[in-house]
Design a protein around this motif. Structure first.
Motif, mmCIF file in Angstrom:
data_model
loop_
_atom_site.group_PDB
_atom_site.id
_atom_site.type_symbol
_atom_site.label_atom_id
_atom_site.label_comp_id
_atom_site.label_asym_id
_atom_site.label_seq_id
_atom_site.Cartn_x
_atom_site.Cartn_y
_atom_site.Cartn_z
ATOM 1 N N GLN A 292 0.744 -1.056 0.214
ATOM 2 C CA GLN A 292 -0.154 -0.082 0.217
ATOM 3 C C GLN A 292 0.224 0.971 -0.130
ATOM 4 O OE1 GLN A 292 -2.043 0.068 3.264
ATOM 5 N NE2 GLN A 292 -3.055 2.548 2.860
ATOM 6 N N SER A 293 2.238 1.208 1.207
ATOM 7 C CA SER A 293 2.973 2.095 0.393
ATOM 8 C C SER A 293 3.713 2.934 -0.487
ATOM 9 C CB SER A 293 3.671 2.211 2.000
ATOM 10 O OG SER A 293 3.978 2.064 2.773
ATOM 11 N N LEU A 294 4.046 1.688 -1.331
ATOM 12 C CA LEU A 294 4.679 1.239 -2.503
ATOM 13 C C LEU A 294 3.657 2.599 -3.609
ATOM 14 C CD1 LEU A 294 6.385 -1.549 -2.128
ATOM 15 C CD2 LEU A 294 7.634 0.633 -2.571
ATOM 16 N N SER A 295 2.450 1.947 -3.469
ATOM 17 C CA SER A 295 1.175 2.225 -3.850
ATOM 18 C C SER A 295 1.445 3.765 -4.056
ATOM 19 C CB SER A 295 0.088 1.927 -4.449
ATOM 20 O OG SER A 295 0.479 0.385 -4.251
ATOM 21 N N ASP A 296 0.490 3.972 -2.651
ATOM 22 C CA ASP A 296 0.985 5.485 -2.159
ATOM 23 C C ASP A 296 1.871 6.746 -2.683
ATOM 24 O OD1 ASP A 296 -1.644 4.814 -0.965
ATOM 25 O OD2 ASP A 296 -0.298 4.874 1.147
ATOM 26 N N ARG A 297 3.399 6.598 -2.965
ATOM 27 C CA ARG A 297 4.752 6.934 -3.617
ATOM 28 C C ARG A 297 4.313 7.392 -4.761
ATOM 29 N NH1 ARG A 297 10.891 5.554 -3.268
ATOM 30 N NH2 ARG A 297 11.147 7.209 -4.733
ATOM 31 N N LEU A 298 3.564 5.798 -5.620
ATOM 32 C CA LEU A 298 3.927 6.944 -6.487
ATOM 33 C C LEU A 298 2.374 7.537 -6.873
ATOM 34 C CD1 LEU A 298 4.013 5.664 -9.458
ATOM 35 C CD2 LEU A 298 2.454 4.018 -9.732
ATOM 36 N N ALA A 299 1.156 7.713 -6.124
ATOM 37 C CA ALA A 299 0.321 8.184 -6.815
ATOM 38 C C ALA A 299 1.113 9.866 -6.235
ATOM 39 C CB ALA A 299 -0.518 7.560 -5.482
ATOM 40 N N VAL A 300 1.423 9.781 -5.158
ATOM 41 C CA VAL A 300 2.484 11.252 -4.839
ATOM 42 C C VAL A 300 2.913 11.818 -5.919
ATOM 43 C CG1 VAL A 300 3.099 12.707 -3.128
ATOM 44 C CG2 VAL A 300 1.733 10.820 -2.289
ATOM 45 N N GLU A 301 3.687 10.972 -6.234
ATOM 46 C CA GLU A 301 4.984 11.343 -7.525
ATOM 47 C C GLU A 301 3.618 11.697 -8.214
ATOM 48 O OE1 GLU A 301 7.648 8.034 -8.120
ATOM 49 O OE2 GLU A 301 8.897 8.124 -6.372
ATOM 50 N N LYS A 302 2.940 11.267 -9.301
ATOM 51 C CA LYS A 302 2.192 12.048 -9.775
ATOM 52 C C LYS A 302 1.679 13.153 -9.985
ATOM 53 C CE LYS A 302 2.962 7.681 -12.762
ATOM 54 N NZ LYS A 302 4.097 8.165 -13.962
ATOM 55 N N GLU A 303 0.950 13.361 -8.560
ATOM 56 C CA GLU A 303 0.663 14.211 -8.296
ATOM 57 C C GLU A 303 1.242 15.272 -8.163
ATOM 58 O OE1 GLU A 303 -1.191 16.562 -3.634
ATOM 59 O OE2 GLU A 303 -0.625 14.080 -3.973
ATOM 60 N N LYS A 304 2.460 14.948 -7.632
ATOM 61 C CA LYS A 304 3.713 16.364 -7.758
ATOM 62 C C LYS A 304 3.660 16.597 -9.725
ATOM 63 C CE LYS A 304 8.656 17.234 -6.985
ATOM 64 N NZ LYS A 304 10.115 16.116 -6.773
ATOM 65 N N ASP A 305 3.729 15.537 -10.307
ATOM 66 C CA ASP A 305 4.341 15.993 -11.460
ATOM 67 C C ASP A 305 2.790 17.210 -12.279
ATOM 68 O OD1 ASP A 305 6.580 14.538 -11.274
ATOM 69 O OD2 ASP A 305 5.691 12.607 -12.438
ATOM 70 N N TRP A 306 1.334 16.171 -12.199
ATOM 71 C CA TRP A 306 0.918 17.199 -12.445
ATOM 72 C C TRP A 306 0.411 18.568 -11.339
ATOM 73 C CZ3 TRP A 306 -2.517 17.708 -16.331
ATOM 74 C CH2 TRP A 306 -3.627 17.963 -15.447
ATOM 75 N N LEU A 307 0.560 18.990 -10.357
ATOM 76 C CA LEU A 307 1.531 19.916 -9.937
ATOM 77 C C LEU A 307 2.166 21.162 -10.947
ATOM 78 C CD1 LEU A 307 0.628 22.501 -7.217
ATOM 79 C CD2 LEU A 307 2.284 20.821 -6.052
ATOM 80 N N ALA A 308 3.348 20.420 -11.237
ATOM 81 C CA ALA A 308 3.752 21.179 -11.305
ATOM 82 C C ALA A 308 3.951 21.343 -12.993
ATOM 83 C CB ALA A 308 5.714 20.199 -12.316
ATOM 84 N N ASN A 309 2.993 20.720 -13.436
ATOM 85 C CA ASN A 309 2.400 20.691 -15.350
ATOM 86 C C ASN A 309 1.287 21.823 -14.842
ATOM 87 O OD1 ASN A 309 -0.393 20.480 -16.823
ATOM 88 N ND2 ASN A 309 1.426 18.748 -18.082
ATOM 89 N N GLN A 310 0.204 22.286 -13.688
ATOM 90 C CA GLN A 310 -0.146 22.929 -13.515
ATOM 91 C C GLN A 310 -0.028 24.741 -13.303
ATOM 92 O OE1 GLN A 310 -3.129 22.068 -10.122
ATOM 93 N NE2 GLN A 310 -4.402 23.964 -10.689
ATOM 94 N N LEU A 311 1.248 24.866 -12.235
ATOM 95 C CA LEU A 311 1.348 25.482 -11.704
ATOM 96 C C LEU A 311 2.368 26.098 -13.502
ATOM 97 C CD1 LEU A 311 3.905 25.317 -8.946
ATOM 98 C CD2 LEU A 311 1.309 26.496 -9.353
#
Length: 397
Positions: A292-311
């Motif tokens: 679960q923690s490994l999947s959470d990390r992948l989700a947060v990494e994608k969230e960071k990439d999308w945030l950079a895209n949005q900014l």
């Protein structure tokens, strides 16, 4: 001598009052008193205590029992036990708490940025409304002068009474608009004070707002949202390490005191040292937590990439909007200058011939309309500058 001292005190006080009305003062007040910031600060302080609670030693436990059977070996017993982790669970727990604290810290920083924008937005809006009020007062004065000019032309036989009436109508309209703006100013002032947790009727003096079109610095990496995303990744990594360790063996040791049954052939009291090891037999749930923690990390990494895209997209749009507004501001400035020249020519022509008063009134209305557009453009540019600062400007304190 006393008068001189009093004068110095008054000068110092007046300087303090004038400084107290600058935007920086209100921002600092909001950062100290804003209720959401106080909430986030309290949450951050609570997480600091969580980190301090981590210890390799579990709570010392005491257990006792009484034997209800008459023929038992012991009447009652009491034990004192202490458990300790052997696999670094404590270190992992502290790391999780520290990374959680870091996530909360950057969330607080982002809230501070939002508060700065919120306070500045109202401050700028109030400043612009007061400029609009001043513009309507000038407009009222202009129509009063045109009314007198028309009356003089009527007296000299060069003008028409309808010109006087038209000037009076526009003068009254300008006064009505000014009263509406005064109501808007009062509403903004009260909302601004409430936002800063001040008395709603407290006076607010705003500085002259000059547009700063130097939008420098494009660095998404230091934005609190990006820093927060990085902190979330480290937080999930720490949770993963903790999940790997929580199913490890735990050592326990202590001592048990037993009160023996006198019917048995034994000593009256016994003290027994005890050592034990707990081994979890079913590790499936621990393995699931790691996955679960490994999947959470992948989700947060994608969230960071999308945030950079949005900014980045917001940055591009801001650049375009700011350029467009600056073009409009420059055009409005040049148009006002030309309209003012045309108005002066028409006034001279009207004084000479008593004609073209309708055109003179139209020009004055257009001057007012363009000046109001200028103020609206100014407020829009101020809002764009706030959005820019939210993306790129560091929050001090």
């Amino acid at each position: 001598m006393k008068i001189k001292i009093i004068g110095i005190i008054l000068v110092i006080w007046s300087v303090g009052v004038s400084q107290a009305q600058k935007l920086d003062y209100f921002i600092q007040s909001a950062l100290e008193n804003h209720l959401v910031i106080q909430q986030k600060t309290a949450e951050l302080d609570a997480l600091k205590f969580v980190k301090d609670q981590s210890s390799p030693w579990s709570d010392l436990s005491i257990d006792g029992g009484y034997n209800l059977a008459k023929n038992g070996m012991e009447n009652w017993s009491i034990s004192l036990m202490q458990s300790v982790s052997l696999s670094g669970v404590t270190r992992a727990e502290k790391q999780v708490a520290a990374e959680g604290e870091n996530v909360s810290f950057w969330a607080l920083k982002d809230v501070q940025k939002q508060v700065v924008v919120e306070v500045s937005e109202l401050y700028y809006e109030l400043a612009v409304v007061r400029e609009e009020i001043s513009l309507q007062e000038q407009n009222y004065q202009t129509y009063s002068e045109l009314e007198k000019l028309a009356q003089n032309q009527v007296s000299s036989g060069k003008g028409k009474m309808v010109d006087v009436v038209r000037a009076q109508i526009n003068k009254k309209e300008s006064e009505a608009v000014r009263k509406v703006l005064l109501e808007k100013e009062q509403d903004l002032k009260e909302r601004f004070n409430i936002l800063l947790v001040r008395p709603s009727k407290a006076d607010i003096e705003v500085d002259q707002i000059d547009l700063d079109n130097t939008f420098q610095g494009v660095d998404f990496a230091n934005h609190p949202l990006m820093k927060g995303a990085e902190a979330k990744i480290k937080y999930v990594e720490a949770q993963t390490e903790l999940a790997k360790k929580v199913g490890s063996p735990v050592l326990s040791f202590g001592v048990e005191y037993m009160n023996m049954n006198p019917m048995m052939d034994a000593a009256k009291h016994e003290v027994m040292p005890m050592v034990g090891v707990s081994l979890p037999l079913f590790r499936k749930k621990y393995k699931a937590r790691v996955k679960q923690s490994l999947s959470d990390r992948l989700a947060v990494e994608k969230e960071k990439d999308w945030l950079a895209n949005q900014l980045e997209r917001e940055h591009r749009k801001l650049q375009s909007d700011i350029k467009q507004k600056n073009i409009q501001v420059q055009f409005a400035k040049e148009k006002v200058e030309q309209l003012e020249e045309a108005k002066e020519l028409l006034i001279g022509y009207y004084i000479s011939n008593g004609e073209s008063f309708d055109e003179l009134m139209r020009i004055q209305q257009e001057v007012l309309s363009v000046k109001m557009d200028q103020l609206e453009l100014k407020q829009q540019l101020l809002s764009l500058s706030l959005a820019w600062n939210y993306l790129f400007k560091e929050i001090e304190g």
